[in-house]
Design a protein around this motif. Structure first.
Motif, PDB file in Angstrom:
ATOM      1  N   PRO A 183       0.823  -1.219   0.000  1.00  0.00           N
ATOM      2  CA  PRO A 183       0.000   0.000   0.000  1.00  0.00           C
ATOM      3  C   PRO A 183       0.856   1.267   0.000  1.00  0.00           C
ATOM      4  O   PRO A 183       1.897   1.327   0.669  1.00  0.00           O
ATOM      5  N   VAL A 184       0.399   2.244  -0.751  1.00  0.00           N
ATOM      6  CA  VAL A 184       1.148   3.488  -0.913  1.00  0.00           C
ATOM      7  C   VAL A 184       0.241   4.678  -0.610  1.00  0.00           C
ATOM      8  O   VAL A 184      -0.939   4.682  -0.970  1.00  0.00           O
ATOM      9  N   HIS A 238      13.445  10.385  -0.833  1.00  0.00           N
ATOM     10  CA  HIS A 238      12.023  10.207  -1.101  1.00  0.00           C
ATOM     11  C   HIS A 238      11.866   9.670  -2.517  1.00  0.00           C
ATOM     12  O   HIS A 238      12.528  10.142  -3.439  1.00  0.00           O
ATOM     13  N   LEU A 239      10.985   8.706  -2.675  1.00  0.00           N
ATOM     14  CA  LEU A 239      10.749   8.086  -3.975  1.00  0.00           C
ATOM     15  C   LEU A 239       9.538   8.739  -4.645  1.00  0.00           C
ATOM     16  O   LEU A 239       8.451   8.787  -4.075  1.00  0.00           O
ATOM     17  N   ALA A 240       9.754   9.234  -5.867  1.00  0.00           N
ATOM     18  CA  ALA A 240       8.658   9.875  -6.595  1.00  0.00           C
ATOM     19  C   ALA A 240       8.079   8.977  -7.689  1.00  0.00           C
ATOM     20  O   ALA A 240       6.875   8.982  -7.936  1.00  0.00           O
ATOM     21  N   VAL A 306       6.278   9.052  -2.431  1.00  0.00           N
ATOM     22  CA  VAL A 306       5.687   7.909  -1.738  1.00  0.00           C
ATOM     23  C   VAL A 306       5.986   8.008  -0.241  1.00  0.00           C
ATOM     24  O   VAL A 306       7.076   8.441   0.155  1.00  0.00           O
ATOM     25  N   ASN A 307       5.035   7.613   0.572  1.00  0.00           N
ATOM     26  CA  ASN A 307       5.267   7.634   2.012  1.00  0.00           C
ATOM     27  C   ASN A 307       6.445   6.745   2.387  1.00  0.00           C
ATOM     28  O   ASN A 307       6.646   5.667   1.801  1.00  0.00           O
ATOM     29  N   ALA A 310       6.137   2.823   2.920  1.00  0.00           N
ATOM     30  CA  ALA A 310       6.030   1.950   1.751  1.00  0.00           C
ATOM     31  C   ALA A 310       7.395   1.671   1.149  1.00  0.00           C
ATOM     32  O   ALA A 310       7.695   0.546   0.731  1.00  0.00           O
ATOM     33  N   VAL A 311       8.234   2.698   1.091  1.00  0.00           N
ATOM     34  CA  VAL A 311       9.592   2.506   0.555  1.00  0.00           C
ATOM     35  C   VAL A 311      10.381   1.552   1.449  1.00  0.00           C
ATOM     36  O   VAL A 311      11.083   0.663   0.960  1.00  0.00           O
ATOM     37  N   GLN A 312      10.242   1.727   2.762  1.00  0.00           N
ATOM     38  CA  GLN A 312      10.937   0.833   3.694  1.00  0.00           C
ATOM     39  C   GLN A 312      10.454  -0.602   3.536  1.00  0.00           C
ATOM     40  O   GLN A 312      11.247  -1.546   3.562  1.00  0.00           O
ATOM     41  N   ALA A 313       9.151  -0.779   3.325  1.00  0.00           N
ATOM     42  CA  ALA A 313       8.614  -2.128   3.130  1.00  0.00           C
ATOM     43  C   ALA A 313       9.194  -2.764   1.871  1.00  0.00           C
ATOM     44  O   ALA A 313       9.563  -3.949   1.872  1.00  0.00           O
TER      45      ALA A 313
END
Length: 477
Positions: A183-184, A238-240, A306-307, A310-313
């Motif tokens: 989930p994002v 941060h991932l865009a 992206v939060n 979510a990136v950490q997951a």
């Protein structure tokens, strides 16, 4: 007079004018039904768009056992911006057929063209025949898995979906295809003075995630994870946007990622990151995948990212999940027993999508690894969908059918093919489950780099396999 392959190539050209990505085979199924109608042959089409065309035996051979020619109608569409409307532009060069800028579709279009040419021929001697063409073989095998028990009558099958010309494929790994979604939440960019970078990986060989998995190729998934891990050691990013890979059944050959870093990153950061990544690529994959390259450049700011959770997951899952060869076989020399490949990672509107393709000759090992992968995603708050689970398949290499096939190679071409089990997935496992007593021999021309823009087929081997097929049908009649 022995029929030539001229009609095979004509049919293949016709097929390549019909876009046929997995899950979108209606138009090619229409073509097959019209083909049968033109020849006044009986045919049946099921809810999955699989088609069986039945041809009576050559007069005098009606008492022979029915023979099945098996192929699939879909192809892996690599290099196509719009696969639903893009025909394949094939050309011949130095004895090979290739495609301009896309995958060729020889897998399995050449085999299907051979089967249709047999249906059309009045010269080839054969017993009662069924030509079965399945759908979605490349991305879930739903056509074969959902086929009715009465769809097929024959119990001896010549599968024309093999890619190793000097081989009779007598077994194939099982496979499990899973889709995972993390989930994002989209967040507005708060750091207006952040530094924005576009990271690209390009030039990888890619290839088939089964037969090419042990050839030392660089998956863009592995390369991207390594680079993002390196960035994370120094900076919060941060991932865009993120797009990795081309097809679920392929080794990812490219990636594009946009990230935002703090505004105080040092001058020359992009150049240093690019140089570091390319050195790593050369050291780790220089022999097996020498043209994979990384580029890092400044880019325009994006509106959302992206939060972080979510990136950490995603990073946690990529760290836990094996990629590539997991185990080599102890009983089959130089053969991969178990592997896993991440084909695609894509940032969707509300999720990070990840596809995993797990293969093994031992069904229990495939099931265990697939469950471990799903659990890794579940522990990170993701959902997993089982798209396809295909059983492994192994023929008795001493059977009369396989020995007859081998003898035909010897008599027609002057050499005896190897009999091997391959680390790709064939629909045979489903057919063995659905149709008790079925036997299968898988043969085909030499197809190199399937599932990639480098896919090509050697023309002389098409001619050879065609003559083997004609003679094998005569002997089986």
């Amino acid at each position: 007079m022995t029929p030539t392959t001229e009609r095979v190539f004509q049919i293949f050209k016709e097929l390549n004018q019909i876009p046929r990505p997995s899950h979108h085979e209606q138009r090619v199924a229409d073509y097959l039904c019209q083909f049968a109608e033109r020849l006044h042959l009986d045919y049946k089409r099921d809810a999955e768009n699989c088609v069986v065309i039945r041809k009576p035996a050559t007069p005098g051979h009606e008492g022979a056992e029915p023979i099945v020619l098996l192929n699939h109608m879909d192809m892996v569409c690599v290099g196509m911006n719009d696969p639903l409307h893009t025909p394949v532009d094939a050309y011949v060069e130095n004895g090979w057929m290739k495609a301009r800028g896309t995958s060729l579709g020889a897998d399995n279009g050449i085999g299907l063209s051979m089967a249709l040419a047999v249906l059309e021929s009045k010269e080839i001697v054969h017993g009662p025949m069924e030509v079965v063409t399945t759908t979605n073989e490349e991305d879930g095998m739903s056509g074969a898995s959902q086929m009715d028990k009465d769809f097929l009558k024959g119990r001896k099958v010549i599968n024309l979906d093999s890619e190793d010309y000097d081989t009779i494929t007598t077994g194939a790994a099982g496979a499990c295809l899973q889709f995972h979604r993390i989930p994002v939440k989209r967040m507005p960019v708060l750091e207006s003075k952040g530094s924005w970078f576009r990271i690209r990986f390009e030039g990888g060989l890619g290839g088939h995630s089964g037969v090419d998995i042990n050839k030392g190729r660089c998956s863009a998934v592995v390369a991207a994870f390594a680079l993002l891990s390196s960035i994370r050691q120094e900076h919060i990013f941060h991932l865009a946007s993120l797009t990795i890979g081309e097809a679920n059944a392929s080794i990812a050959s490219s990636a594009e990622i946009v990230v935002c870093l703090p505004s105080d990153v040092e001058s020359g950061f992009a150049r240093r990151l690019e140089e570091m990544s390319n050195n790593w690529l050369y050291e780790k994959f220089g022999d097996g995948d020498p043209n994979m390259r990384c580029s890092v450049s400044a880019c325009e700011p994006q509106a959302t990212v992206v939060n972080p959770e979510a990136v950490q997951a995603l990073m946690s899952c990529l760290e836990q999940i094996p990629q590539g060869v997991v185990k080599m076989s102890e009983t089959m020399k130089d053969t991969v027993e178990t592997s896993n490949n991440i084909g695609r990672i894509v940032l969707e509107e509300n999720s990070l999508f990840v596809s995993t393709h797990t293969r093994s000759f031992i069904d229990s090992e495939m099931e265990k690894l697939s469950k471990d992968i799903a659990n890794a995603f579940s522990n990170c708050g993701a959902t997993s969908e089982l798209v396809m689970s295909a059983p492994a398949w192994q023929e008795d290499q001493q059977s009369q059918f396989l020995q007859l096939t081998s003898d035909t190679f010897q008599d027609v071409l002057g050499w005896r093919p190897r009999m091997v089990a391959m680390h790709f997935v064939l629909e045979a496992g489903f057919f063995v489950e659905h149709y008790p007593g079925i036997q299968m021999a898988s043969i085909g021309p030499r197809i190199v780099e399937p599932h990639s823009t480098s896919e090509r087929v050697e023309l002389s081997t098409i001619e050879d396999i065609w003559h083997v097929l004609i003679e094998l049908l005569r002997r089986l009649s």
